[in-house]
Write a protein that holds these residues in place. Structure first.
Motif, short mmCIF file in Angstrom:
data_model
loop_
_atom_site.label_atom_id
_atom_site.label_comp_id
_atom_site.label_asym_id
_atom_site.label_seq_id
_atom_site.Cartn_x
_atom_site.Cartn_y
_atom_site.Cartn_z
N ARG A 47 -7.97 -2.73 -1.64
CA ARG A 47 -6.91 -2.98 -0.65
C ARG A 47 -7.25 -4.24 0.16
N ILE A 67 2.13 -1.58 -2.42
CA ILE A 67 0.72 -1.95 -2.63
C ILE A 67 -0.04 -0.74 -3.16
N VAL A 80 -6.17 -7.33 -1.67
CA VAL A 80 -4.72 -7.51 -1.64
C VAL A 80 -4.29 -8.05 -0.28
#
Length: 72
Positions: A53, A41, A56
Motif C-alpha cells: 500500500r 486500491i 501505491v
C-alpha cells in the motif's frame, strides 16, 4: 541502463524495461488500468500482493506533485 526511483524501477532485464514497482515484476500501468476501470486500491493490492500500500500511495503522491508542477 536501468532507471530507479524509490517506488518505480525500469531495467531492460525486468519485463523488457517496463516501469514496475520496485522489488516486483508488477507494471505501474497495471495499477493505472485498475483505477481507470473503477477498481479500488484494495482490489489492486489483493491481485498483486507483492506491491505494498505504501508503494501505491507513494506513486500517487509523486504523480500528484508532477501534475501540480506542470500546471503551476
Amino acid at each position: 541502463m536501468s532507471k530507479h526511483s524509490s517506488v518505480i524501477s525500469s531495467s531492460p532485464e525486468i519485463m523488457g524495461g517496463t516501469p514496475v514497482f520496485v522489488g516486483t515484476r508488477v507494471p505501474v500501468q497495471t495499477l493505472l488500468d485498475y483505477l481507470k476501470a473503477g477498481e479500488s486500491i484494495d482490489d489492486f493490492l489483493d491481485g498483486f500482493p507483492t506491491v505494498s500500500r505504501e508503494q501505491v500511495i507513494a506513486l500517487l503522491e509523486e504523480a500528484e506533485k508532477q501534475i501540480v508542477r506542470m500546471v503551476a
